[in-house]
Design a protein around this motif. Structure first.
Motif, PDB file in Angstrom:
ATOM      1  N   MET A  76      10.029   0.188 -32.360  1.00 59.38           N
ATOM      2  CA  MET A  76       9.631   1.118 -31.203  1.00 59.38           C
ATOM      3  C   MET A  76       8.172   1.185 -30.926  1.00 59.38           C
ATOM      4  SD  MET A  76      12.599   2.315 -29.998  1.00 59.38           S
ATOM      5  CE  MET A  76      11.709   3.309 -28.701  1.00 59.38           C
ATOM      6  N   ARG A  77       7.234   0.930 -31.767  1.00 61.59           N
ATOM      7  CA  ARG A  77       5.944   0.906 -31.345  1.00 61.59           C
ATOM      8  C   ARG A  77       5.453  -0.401 -30.581  1.00 61.59           C
ATOM      9  NH1 ARG A  77       4.190   0.790 -36.388  1.00 61.59           N
ATOM     10  NH2 ARG A  77       4.222   2.823 -36.457  1.00 61.59           N
ATOM     11  N   PHE A  78       6.050  -1.479 -31.052  1.00 64.58           N
ATOM     12  CA  PHE A  78       5.879  -2.731 -30.297  1.00 64.58           C
ATOM     13  C   PHE A  78       6.521  -2.570 -28.889  1.00 64.58           C
ATOM     14  CE2 PHE A  78       7.782  -7.070 -29.223  1.00 64.58           C
ATOM     15  CZ  PHE A  78       6.826  -7.477 -28.985  1.00 64.58           C
ATOM     16  N   TYR A  79       7.655  -2.125 -28.687  1.00 62.32           N
ATOM     17  CA  TYR A  79       8.450  -1.945 -27.357  1.00 62.32           C
ATOM     18  C   TYR A  79       7.561  -1.009 -26.529  1.00 62.32           C
ATOM     19  CZ  TYR A  79      12.564  -4.115 -29.613  1.00 62.32           C
ATOM     20  OH  TYR A  79      13.195  -4.682 -30.192  1.00 62.32           O
ATOM     21  N   ARG A  80       6.896   0.001 -27.130  1.00 64.20           N
ATOM     22  CA  ARG A  80       6.034   0.724 -26.081  1.00 64.20           C
ATOM     23  C   ARG A  80       4.909   0.240 -25.689  1.00 64.20           C
ATOM     24  NH1 ARG A  80       7.806   4.816 -29.942  1.00 64.20           N
ATOM     25  NH2 ARG A  80       5.961   4.470 -31.211  1.00 64.20           N
ATOM     26  N   LEU A  81       4.479  -0.763 -26.391  1.00 65.38           N
ATOM     27  CA  LEU A  81       3.150  -1.312 -26.030  1.00 65.38           C
ATOM     28  C   LEU A  81       3.305  -2.360 -24.475  1.00 65.38           C
ATOM     29  CD1 LEU A  81       1.948  -2.997 -29.322  1.00 65.38           C
ATOM     30  CD2 LEU A  81       0.820  -1.200 -27.840  1.00 65.38           C
ATOM     31  N   PHE A  82       4.482  -2.455 -24.279  1.00 69.08           N
ATOM     32  CA  PHE A  82       4.700  -3.187 -23.035  1.00 69.08           C
ATOM     33  C   PHE A  82       4.511  -2.248 -21.653  1.00 69.08           C
ATOM     34  CE2 PHE A  82       6.193  -7.304 -23.186  1.00 69.08           C
ATOM     35  CZ  PHE A  82       6.449  -7.828 -24.655  1.00 69.08           C
ATOM     36  N   ASP A  83       4.214  -0.968 -22.009  1.00 73.35           N
ATOM     37  CA  ASP A  83       3.921  -0.206 -21.018  1.00 73.35           C
ATOM     38  C   ASP A  83       2.481  -0.268 -20.153  1.00 73.35           C
ATOM     39  OD1 ASP A  83       6.373   0.938 -20.521  1.00 73.35           O
ATOM     40  OD2 ASP A  83       6.070   2.436 -21.864  1.00 73.35           O
ATOM     41  N   ASP A  84       1.686  -0.819 -21.424  1.00 69.12           N
ATOM     42  CA  ASP A  84       0.295  -0.957 -21.103  1.00 69.12           C
ATOM     43  C   ASP A  84      -0.117  -2.498 -21.110  1.00 69.12           C
ATOM     44  OD1 ASP A  84      -2.235  -0.247 -20.753  1.00 69.12           O
ATOM     45  OD2 ASP A  84      -2.967   0.851 -22.346  1.00 69.12           O
ATOM     46  N   PHE A  85      -0.466  -2.807 -19.728  1.00 71.21           N
ATOM     47  CA  PHE A  85      -0.686  -4.121 -19.790  1.00 71.21           C
ATOM     48  C   PHE A  85      -2.389  -4.429 -19.402  1.00 71.21           C
ATOM     49  CE2 PHE A  85       3.617  -4.844 -18.856  1.00 71.21           C
ATOM     50  CZ  PHE A  85       3.921  -6.185 -19.621  1.00 71.21           C
TER      51      PHE A  85
ATOM     52  N   HIS B 242      -0.019  -1.989 -12.531  1.00 71.16           N
ATOM     53  CA  HIS B 242      -1.146  -1.113 -12.063  1.00 71.16           C
ATOM     54  C   HIS B 242      -0.581  -0.145 -11.048  1.00 71.16           C
ATOM     55  CE1 HIS B 242      -4.186  -2.722 -14.680  1.00 71.16           C
ATOM     56  NE2 HIS B 242      -3.751  -4.003 -14.264  1.00 71.16           N
ATOM     57  N   HIS B 243       0.143  -0.451 -10.291  1.00 65.65           N
ATOM     58  CA  HIS B 243       0.758   0.373  -9.075  1.00 65.65           C
ATOM     59  C   HIS B 243       2.083   1.200  -9.218  1.00 65.65           C
ATOM     60  CE1 HIS B 243      -2.541  -2.442  -7.854  1.00 65.65           C
ATOM     61  NE2 HIS B 243      -2.966  -1.602  -7.319  1.00 65.65           N
ATOM     62  N   GLY B 244       2.337   1.449 -10.458  1.00 65.65           N
ATOM     63  CA  GLY B 244       3.717   2.280 -10.626  1.00 65.65           C
ATOM     64  C   GLY B 244       4.782   1.871 -10.868  1.00 65.65           C
ATOM     65  N   GLU B 245       5.039   0.148 -10.773  1.00 69.32           N
ATOM     66  CA  GLU B 245       6.315  -0.497 -11.024  1.00 69.32           C
ATOM     67  C   GLU B 245       6.325  -0.243 -12.552  1.00 69.32           C
ATOM     68  OE1 GLU B 245       8.702  -4.421 -10.386  1.00 69.32           O
ATOM     69  OE2 GLU B 245       6.638  -4.470  -9.816  1.00 69.32           O
ATOM     70  N   ARG B 246       7.781   0.156 -12.901  1.00 69.46           N
ATOM     71  CA  ARG B 246       8.023   0.416 -14.255  1.00 69.46           C
ATOM     72  C   ARG B 246       9.031  -0.655 -14.752  1.00 69.46           C
ATOM     73  NH1 ARG B 246       3.912   2.027 -14.769  1.00 69.46           N
ATOM     74  NH2 ARG B 246       3.186   4.414 -14.989  1.00 69.46           N
ATOM     75  N   VAL B 247       9.066  -0.933 -16.164  1.00 66.87           N
ATOM     76  CA  VAL B 247      10.193  -1.848 -16.484  1.00 66.87           C
ATOM     77  C   VAL B 247      11.489  -1.425 -16.315  1.00 66.87           C
ATOM     78  CG1 VAL B 247      10.794  -2.975 -18.908  1.00 66.87           C
ATOM     79  CG2 VAL B 247       8.546  -2.817 -18.347  1.00 66.87           C
ATOM     80  N   GLY B 248      12.425  -2.246 -16.087  1.00 66.74           N
ATOM     81  CA  GLY B 248      13.811  -1.829 -15.789  1.00 66.74           C
ATOM     82  C   GLY B 248      14.091  -1.352 -14.329  1.00 66.74           C
TER      83      GLY B 248
ATOM     84  N   ILE C 290       0.830  -1.163   0.211  1.00 68.08           N
ATOM     85  CA  ILE C 290       0.029   0.071  -0.102  1.00 68.08           C
ATOM     86  C   ILE C 290       0.824   1.242   0.110  1.00 68.08           C
ATOM     87  CG2 ILE C 290      -1.697   1.416   1.447  1.00 68.08           C
ATOM     88  CD1 ILE C 290      -2.872  -1.114   2.407  1.00 68.08           C
ATOM     89  N   LYS C 291       1.954   1.350   0.742  1.00 71.07           N
ATOM     90  CA  LYS C 291       3.002   2.460   0.692  1.00 71.07           C
ATOM     91  C   LYS C 291       3.653   2.627  -0.471  1.00 71.07           C
ATOM     92  CE  LYS C 291       7.046   4.272   3.351  1.00 71.07           C
ATOM     93  NZ  LYS C 291       7.894   3.945   4.461  1.00 71.07           N
ATOM     94  N   TYR C 292       3.984   1.488  -0.943  1.00 75.28           N
ATOM     95  CA  TYR C 292       4.372   1.406  -2.307  1.00 75.28           C
ATOM     96  C   TYR C 292       3.732   1.910  -3.652  1.00 75.28           C
ATOM     97  CZ  TYR C 292       6.893  -0.132  -6.629  1.00 75.28           C
ATOM     98  OH  TYR C 292       7.483  -0.259  -7.788  1.00 75.28           O
ATOM     99  N   ALA C 293       2.387   1.472  -3.537  1.00 77.49           N
ATOM    100  CA  ALA C 293       1.479   1.889  -4.592  1.00 77.49           C
ATOM    101  C   ALA C 293       1.074   3.449  -4.458  1.00 77.49           C
ATOM    102  CB  ALA C 293       0.058   1.097  -4.472  1.00 77.49           C
ATOM    103  N   PHE C 294       0.607   3.936  -3.493  1.00 82.25           N
ATOM    104  CA  PHE C 294       0.574   5.117  -3.282  1.00 82.25           C
ATOM    105  C   PHE C 294       1.706   6.107  -3.432  1.00 82.25           C
ATOM    106  CE2 PHE C 294      -3.452   3.722  -1.294  1.00 82.25           C
ATOM    107  CZ  PHE C 294      -4.170   4.566  -1.546  1.00 82.25           C
ATOM    108  N   GLY C 295       2.996   5.767  -3.139  1.00 78.49           N
ATOM    109  CA  GLY C 295       4.184   6.482  -3.526  1.00 78.49           C
ATOM    110  C   GLY C 295       4.325   6.572  -4.748  1.00 78.49           C
ATOM    111  N   LYS C 296       4.141   5.461  -5.388  1.00 83.17           N
ATOM    112  CA  LYS C 296       4.546   5.383  -6.999  1.00 83.17           C
ATOM    113  C   LYS C 296       3.492   5.950  -7.857  1.00 83.17           C
ATOM    114  CE  LYS C 296       8.323   2.986  -7.494  1.00 83.17           C
ATOM    115  NZ  LYS C 296       9.676   3.780  -8.510  1.00 83.17           N
ATOM    116  N   THR C 297       2.255   5.919  -7.704  1.00 78.08           N
ATOM    117  CA  THR C 297       1.310   6.256  -8.516  1.00 78.08           C
ATOM    118  C   THR C 297       0.975   7.963  -8.132  1.00 78.08           C
ATOM    119  OG1 THR C 297      -0.493   5.611  -7.035  1.00 78.08           O
ATOM    120  CG2 THR C 297       0.013   3.978  -8.580  1.00 78.08           C
ATOM    121  N   GLY C 298       1.185   8.394  -6.900  1.00 76.26           N
ATOM    122  CA  GLY C 298       0.906   9.791  -6.581  1.00 76.26           C
ATOM    123  C   GLY C 298      -0.619  10.075  -6.242  1.00 76.26           C
ATOM    124  N   GLU C 299      -1.201   8.843  -6.205  1.00 73.72           N
ATOM    125  CA  GLU C 299      -2.557   9.029  -5.755  1.00 73.72           C
ATOM    126  C   GLU C 299      -2.619   9.313  -4.180  1.00 73.72           C
ATOM    127  OE1 GLU C 299      -5.314   8.998  -7.571  1.00 73.72           O
ATOM    128  OE2 GLU C 299      -4.172   8.339  -9.493  1.00 73.72           O
TER     129      GLU C 299
END
Length: 433
Positions: A136-145, A70-76, A21-30
């Motif tokens: 690049m269009r294919f790689y960017r699709l991985f940002d949206d699951f 869904h809660h702010g974790e990003r690739v890499g 919960i702490k991680y999700a609110f911190g990462k998403t900014g909600e």
């Protein structure tokens, strides 16, 4: 990342929920609500911290939700920065490489051959290209699951209406027609009694037949956007072939003759040679209900033999609708595939090779077809019935007409080796029957 343990009564799991919960609110900014990843909500509804906490403790978290996109974790993002079991907080369990990390290293540009430890043994003199627009269009699709699978991977299919009698496709210049140009049959389904055009709930009219076509170019491009399969696509050229041993289609005469006749195509080992598979089958379990749908599939023969014939390597090209097989009208349905194949042969398509980190012009050709004898007749247009049923023997076909059953049978077709053939002296190798 994932919560430690599966036991919701375990103290480590409760601590993990607090960390999440702490991680999700911190990462998403909600500040008020985040998506709830419990088994009941499945990231489909938002909730306050207290509600999400109660749901996670009551129902548990989705077991497959290890990458918190869904809660702010990003690739890499380095998943090992978080505390592990045994630390003071005891929040995160790290049991080796994240299951999302391996495919993302292949697919995402930051991990696709651009790492410092993968610069061709550290050499800074090697020129490296950026992926082209398609890659690049294919790689960017991985940002949206959050989207469905086909939309995420960019591998959708086209619906093309067809004449109910297999005369034509309502495609390209004929896309707006209401009736078949050949037999004048209606394009849309009509009520049996009212005669009115049938529609769906959204108001769209229902076609009589629909061909589902899966474009070939993006699927071939995907083979090179993964560094592992990209290198496998050159296997047939880089391997050490055994003389006189047939281990791969590239050892066969058909492949070698093709390369000799088309040197410009064969000069690029990444150009794709395909095999086409087609046959009809009944998709329903009830055999008494006759129905025949025709899938057309493709096999990329560039791959090693232990890979190319796997189900995961075969590409669905089209689904020809039933309830009856297309017969010799299958060429009507093959039009989109043939047009795209011509374009791949004559023009090619710019493709990004993730294993070499460079762009190249990829071409493709259809080398062989794989089917049983009846399907062979349908695909080739050769009649597999009657006096000249054999396409190899042709006029020399040995046939006999049975008068009582009115059928042709093909007897006396035993073929003998040449009188000087070496196998004639190896009687112990062959069975007596």
């Amino acid at each position: 990342m994932k919560l430690a343990g599966d036991d919701r009564l375990n103290n480590e799991y409760e601590i993990g929920v607090e960390y999440f919960i702490k991680y999700a609110f911190g990462k998403t900014g909600e500040k008020e609500k985040i998506k709830c990843p419990c088994v009941k909500c499945k990231n489909s509804s938002f909730g306050s911290p207290n509600m999400v906490r109660d749901h996670l403790l009551t129902f548990g978290i989705i077991q497959s939700y290890n990458f918190w996109y869904h809660h702010g974790e990003r690739v890499g993002e380095d998943a090992f920065e978080s505390p592990t079991v045994g630390d003071d907080d005891g929040l995160i369990e790290s049991d080796g490489e994240d299951e999302m990390e391996t495919p993302l290293r292949d697919f995402f540009p930051n991990n696709c051959g651009f790492a410092e430890n993968d610069m061709h043994d550290g050499s800074s003199s090697t020129r490296r290209e950026d992926p082209n627009d398609e890659a690049m269009r294919f790689y960017r699709l991985f940002d949206d699951f959050q989207k469905p699978l086909y939309e995420d991977l960019g591998l959708s299919y086209e619906k093309i209406d067809a004449c109910v009698n297999d005369c034509m496709l309502f495609w390209k210049d004929d896309e707006q027609l209401e009736h078949c140009k050949v037999c004048k049959a209606a394009r849309w389904k009509q009520g049996k009694h009212s005669g009115e055009t049938r529609t769906r709930e959204n108001g769209k009219r229902i076609p009589q037949k629909v061909l589902r076509y899966f474009p070939l170019k993006p699927r071939l491009q995907r083979l090179f956007m993964c560094s592992k399969t990209a290198s496998d696509m050159r296997w047939h050229n880089e391997r050490q072939a055994e003389i006189g041993v047939l281990n791969h289609p590239s050892d066969g005469k058909a492949w070698q003759d093709f390369d000799e006749n088309h040197p410009s195509f064969s000069s690029e080992p990444r150009n794709v040679k395909l095999g086409l598979i087609s046959d009809g089958f009944n998709p329903f379990s009830n055999i008494a209900n006759p129905y025949s749908i025709w899938p057309v599939m493709l096999v990329p023969y560039n791959l090693p033999p232990w890979v190319c014939m796997k189900q995961s390597s075969m590409m669905l090209s089209m689904l020809v609708p039933g309830p009856k097989g297309p017969g010799d009208a299958i060429d009507v349905y093959l039009q989109p595939f043939i047009e795209e194949l011509k374009e791949l042969w004559e023009v090619g398509v710019e493709t990004y090779d993730a294993s070499k980190c460079e762009n190249f012009k990829m071409h493709a050709a259809l080398l062989t077809t794989i089917n049983d004898f009846p399907a062979y007749g349908i695909l080739s247009g050769w009649s597999t019935k009657g006096k000249l049923a054999c396409p190899c023997c042709h006029k020399k076909t040995a046939y006999l007409r049975l008068k009582n059953c009115c059928k042709h049978v093909y007897m006396r077709h035993r073929r003998f080796l040449h009188i000087k053939h070496s196998w004639r002296k190896k009687k112990d190798v062959f069975g007596k029957k």
